[in-house]
Design a protein around this motif. Sequence first.
Motif, PDB file in Angstrom:
ATOM      1  N   SER A 176       0.811  -1.224   0.000  1.00 22.27           N
ATOM      2  CA  SER A 176       0.000   0.000   0.000  1.00 22.27           C
ATOM      3  C   SER A 176       0.842   1.272   0.000  1.00 22.27           C
ATOM      4  CB  SER A 176      -0.976   0.010   1.178  1.00 22.27           C
ATOM      5  OG  SER A 176      -0.281   0.070   2.410  1.00 22.27           O
ATOM      6  N   THR A 177       2.000   1.244   0.632  1.00 22.54           N
ATOM      7  CA  THR A 177       2.858   2.437   0.622  1.00 22.54           C
ATOM      8  C   THR A 177       3.264   2.775  -0.808  1.00 22.54           C
ATOM      9  OG1 THR A 177       3.666   1.953   2.843  1.00 22.54           O
ATOM     10  CG2 THR A 177       5.002   3.445   1.482  1.00 22.54           C
ATOM     11  N   ARG A 178       3.686   1.766  -1.544  1.00 26.88           N
ATOM     12  CA  ARG A 178       4.068   1.981  -2.947  1.00 26.88           C
ATOM     13  C   ARG A 178       2.861   2.455  -3.764  1.00 26.88           C
ATOM     14  NH1 ARG A 178       3.026  -0.957  -7.036  1.00 26.88           N
ATOM     15  NH2 ARG A 178       2.566  -2.812  -5.792  1.00 26.88           N
ATOM     16  N   LEU A 179       1.704   1.842  -3.519  1.00 29.29           N
ATOM     17  CA  LEU A 179       0.496   2.259  -4.244  1.00 29.29           C
ATOM     18  C   LEU A 179       0.148   3.717  -3.959  1.00 29.29           C
ATOM     19  CD1 LEU A 179      -1.642  -0.967  -3.795  1.00 29.29           C
ATOM     20  CD2 LEU A 179      -0.672  -0.086  -5.941  1.00 29.29           C
ATOM     21  N   TRP A 180       0.283   4.148  -2.695  1.00 31.26           N
ATOM     22  CA  TRP A 180       0.031   5.550  -2.359  1.00 31.26           C
ATOM     23  C   TRP A 180       1.018   6.465  -3.093  1.00 31.26           C
ATOM     24  CZ3 TRP A 180      -3.886   8.136  -0.475  1.00 31.26           C
ATOM     25  CH2 TRP A 180      -4.824   7.483   0.322  1.00 31.26           C
ATOM     26  N   GLU A 181       2.263   6.048  -3.162  1.00 30.22           N
ATOM     27  CA  GLU A 181       3.282   6.871  -3.828  1.00 30.22           C
ATOM     28  C   GLU A 181       3.048   6.955  -5.330  1.00 30.22           C
ATOM     29  OE1 GLU A 181       6.875   4.899  -2.643  1.00 30.22           O
ATOM     30  OE2 GLU A 181       6.852   5.807  -0.642  1.00 30.22           O
ATOM     31  N   GLU A 182       2.630   5.850  -5.944  1.00 28.84           N
ATOM     32  CA  GLU A 182       2.484   5.800  -7.403  1.00 28.84           C
ATOM     33  C   GLU A 182       1.093   6.186  -7.903  1.00 28.84           C
ATOM     34  OE1 GLU A 182       3.721   1.897  -8.596  1.00 28.84           O
ATOM     35  OE2 GLU A 182       5.751   2.170  -7.814  1.00 28.84           O
ATOM     36  N   HIS A 183       0.083   6.074  -7.051  1.00 24.23           N
ATOM     37  CA  HIS A 183      -1.302   6.308  -7.485  1.00 24.23           C
ATOM     38  C   HIS A 183      -2.098   7.048  -6.416  1.00 24.23           C
ATOM     39  CE1 HIS A 183      -0.457   3.493 -10.720  1.00 24.23           C
ATOM     40  NE2 HIS A 183       0.007   2.657  -9.819  1.00 24.23           N
ATOM     41  N   ALA A 184      -1.530   8.090  -5.870  1.00 20.86           N
ATOM     42  CA  ALA A 184      -2.160   8.809  -4.755  1.00 20.86           C
ATOM     43  C   ALA A 184      -3.565   9.301  -5.080  1.00 20.86           C
ATOM     44  CB  ALA A 184      -1.283   9.990  -4.333  1.00 20.86           C
ATOM     45  N   GLU A 185      -3.791   9.691  -6.336  1.00 19.87           N
ATOM     46  CA  GLU A 185      -5.091  10.268  -6.706  1.00 19.87           C
ATOM     47  C   GLU A 185      -6.237   9.261  -6.629  1.00 19.87           C
ATOM     48  OE1 GLU A 185      -3.243   8.401 -10.200  1.00 19.87           O
ATOM     49  OE2 GLU A 185      -2.485   9.835  -8.744  1.00 19.87           O
TER      50      GLU A 185
END
Length: 81
Positions: free
Chosen positions: A37-46
């Motif tokens: 989820s950390t990576r997902l937040w960084e790559e797809h925050a919107e």
Amino acid sequence: MLDPGTTPAAVAANALATADAAAAPFLTFLFTDIEGSTRLWEEHAEVMGPALAAHDQLLRDAVVAAGGSVVKMTGDGLLAM
């Protein structure tokens, strides 16, 4: 949902102490976590905010439909019984 100050251990102890062994011989714990989820937040925050909100609602609905209780939300997962 339970009081946010209630610890999972206290909830489990209370459930075990008050359970009717004939009616409910098993106690199930559910732990979830969104992997990466950390990576997902960084790559797809919107899109992560709405996706996480939908995830949380689906999990809450599934737990309640199965007769369970959400003990604690953990940011990107939950603990339920």
